[in-house]
Design a protein around this motif. Structure first.
Motif, PDB file in Angstrom:
ATOM      1  N   SER A 152       0.831  -1.200   0.000  1.00  0.00           N
ATOM      2  CA  SER A 152       0.000   0.000   0.000  1.00  0.00           C
ATOM      3  C   SER A 152       0.867   1.253   0.000  1.00  0.00           C
ATOM      4  O   SER A 152       0.528   2.262  -0.626  1.00  0.00           O
ATOM      5  CB  SER A 152      -0.944   0.008   1.206  1.00  0.00           C
ATOM      6  N   SER A 153       1.999   1.173   0.687  1.00  0.00           N
ATOM      7  CA  SER A 153       2.908   2.321   0.726  1.00  0.00           C
ATOM      8  C   SER A 153       3.687   2.466  -0.575  1.00  0.00           C
ATOM      9  O   SER A 153       3.890   3.588  -1.069  1.00  0.00           O
ATOM     10  CB  SER A 153       3.879   2.174   1.903  1.00  0.00           C
ATOM     11  N   TRP A 155       2.725   1.446  -3.569  1.00  0.00           N
ATOM     12  CA  TRP A 155       1.765   1.927  -4.572  1.00  0.00           C
ATOM     13  C   TRP A 155       1.635   3.446  -4.466  1.00  0.00           C
ATOM     14  O   TRP A 155       1.658   4.156  -5.478  1.00  0.00           O
ATOM     15  CB  TRP A 155       0.393   1.298  -4.340  1.00  0.00           C
ATOM     16  N   ARG A 156       1.487   3.922  -3.245  1.00  0.00           N
ATOM     17  CA  ARG A 156       1.244   5.361  -3.052  1.00  0.00           C
ATOM     18  C   ARG A 156       2.440   6.206  -3.470  1.00  0.00           C
ATOM     19  O   ARG A 156       2.278   7.247  -4.118  1.00  0.00           O
ATOM     20  CB  ARG A 156       0.904   5.607  -1.575  1.00  0.00           C
ATOM     21  N   HIS A 157       3.626   5.767  -3.124  1.00  0.00           N
ATOM     22  CA  HIS A 157       4.802   6.575  -3.443  1.00  0.00           C
ATOM     23  C   HIS A 157       5.167   6.505  -4.924  1.00  0.00           C
ATOM     24  O   HIS A 157       5.610   7.499  -5.509  1.00  0.00           O
ATOM     25  CB  HIS A 157       5.972   6.168  -2.549  1.00  0.00           C
ATOM     26  N   PHE A 175      -2.780   5.247  -6.521  1.00  0.00           N
ATOM     27  CA  PHE A 175      -3.405   5.754  -5.298  1.00  0.00           C
ATOM     28  C   PHE A 175      -4.637   4.923  -4.922  1.00  0.00           C
ATOM     29  O   PHE A 175      -4.887   4.666  -3.741  1.00  0.00           O
ATOM     30  CB  PHE A 175      -3.814   7.215  -5.478  1.00  0.00           C
ATOM     31  N   SER A 178      -3.497   1.680  -3.375  1.00  0.00           N
ATOM     32  CA  SER A 178      -3.019   1.931  -2.018  1.00  0.00           C
ATOM     33  C   SER A 178      -4.191   2.039  -1.048  1.00  0.00           C
ATOM     34  O   SER A 178      -4.183   1.428   0.028  1.00  0.00           O
ATOM     35  CB  SER A 178      -2.195   3.220  -1.990  1.00  0.00           C
ATOM     36  N   ALA A 194      -4.271   8.072   2.396  1.00  0.00           N
ATOM     37  CA  ALA A 194      -4.526   7.465   1.090  1.00  0.00           C
ATOM     38  C   ALA A 194      -5.660   8.177   0.368  1.00  0.00           C
ATOM     39  O   ALA A 194      -5.622   8.365  -0.850  1.00  0.00           O
ATOM     40  CB  ALA A 194      -4.845   5.983   1.265  1.00  0.00           C
ATOM     41  N   ALA A 197      -4.296  11.537  -0.926  1.00  0.00           N
ATOM     42  CA  ALA A 197      -3.441  11.329  -2.093  1.00  0.00           C
ATOM     43  C   ALA A 197      -4.276  11.077  -3.344  1.00  0.00           C
ATOM     44  O   ALA A 197      -4.020  11.658  -4.407  1.00  0.00           O
ATOM     45  CB  ALA A 197      -2.495  10.154  -1.839  1.00  0.00           C
TER      46      ALA A 197
END
Length: 236
Positions: A152-153, A155-157, A175, A178, A194, A197
């Motif tokens: 999940s992290s 994916w977000r970054h 996003f 995530s 999340a 974002a």
């Protein structure tokens, strides 16, 4: 323990480990991890996290455990730096480098280390190319190992880098993934970030709904992560 952690009750979660952490390296490290995560979300509890980390370092018995403790030290120093509590960038680099030397390439702890080295490259070193390479390694390993929280992290970054590069559709997908993983895992304190974002990568009407839900969850968990406060206030 997960239920407490996922709702931002880090002190209560750490208390469950107090007895075991006095003599068991794994328990001591997990207790330190919880208290360091609390620092990231609340920007408080630095002394307690430092004490817990020193205890974990003193109990480490082999390279894997020493490497994991070094990874946590690097993350604590990184957190203090990016939250502008104190500039500990040199300490963070040294600790993460030490972790890389101690943790085997095929170790279960390597993906998290890669992710944190990506954080340093992006947010401290200002090197998005190096950050993306590190995130990508961590991302692929997290997916392969079924580590939903780490995925999940990553994916977000990766999505944030895509958005910076003008790849809006790719960012939106990342996003959304995530957010999905955090909701499925029940990581309540991680859902508001999340949502915020994702709001940056969708049309305005949809973004308004996402921000409203982020504000609701932010209040529900007691106003964490603290670094979201200005953003949510601006959009309120």
């Amino acid at each position: 323990m997960w239920r407490l952690r996922s709702r931002g009750c880090w002190d209560d979660a750490a208390a469950l480990l107090d007895a075991a952490a006095r003599g068991e390296p794994g328990a001591a490290l997990l207790r330190a991890e919880l208290l360091i995560e609390q620092c990231m979300f609340t920007s408080e509890g630095w002394s307690r996290a430092e004490e817990a980390l020193r205890a974990a370092e003193s109990l480490a018995l082999d390279d894997e455990q020493r490497g994991a403790a070094a990874c946590e030290r690097g993350y604590l120093a990184y957190t203090a730096t990016v939250l502008r509590v104190r500039d500990r960038a040199d300490e963070a680099r040294a600790a993460l480098g030490r972790a890389a030397a101690l943790i085997a390439p095929d170790s279960p702890g390597r993906p998290l280390l890669d992710f944190r080295r990506g954080l340093m490259a992006q947010h401290v070193g200002g090197n998005p190319q190096a950050a993306e390479a590190a995130y990508r390694r961590a991302h692929n390993a997290a997916l392969a190992r079924g580590d939903a929280l780490l995925a999940s992290s990553t994916w977000r970054h990766l999505a944030a880098l895509a958005l910076d590069g003008g790849e809006v559709a790719e960012a939106r997908q990342g996003f959304a993934e995530s957010l999905r993983l955090r909701e499925e895992a029940g990581f309540l304190v991680g859902v508001a970030p999340a949502l915020v974002a994702l709001a940056d990568a969708v049309p305005e009407a949809e973004a308004a709904g996402l921000m409203a839900e982020a504000r609701r969850l932010y209040r529900l968990v007691g106003g964490v992560p603290r670094w979201l406060s200005e953003r949510l206030a601006e959009d309120a």
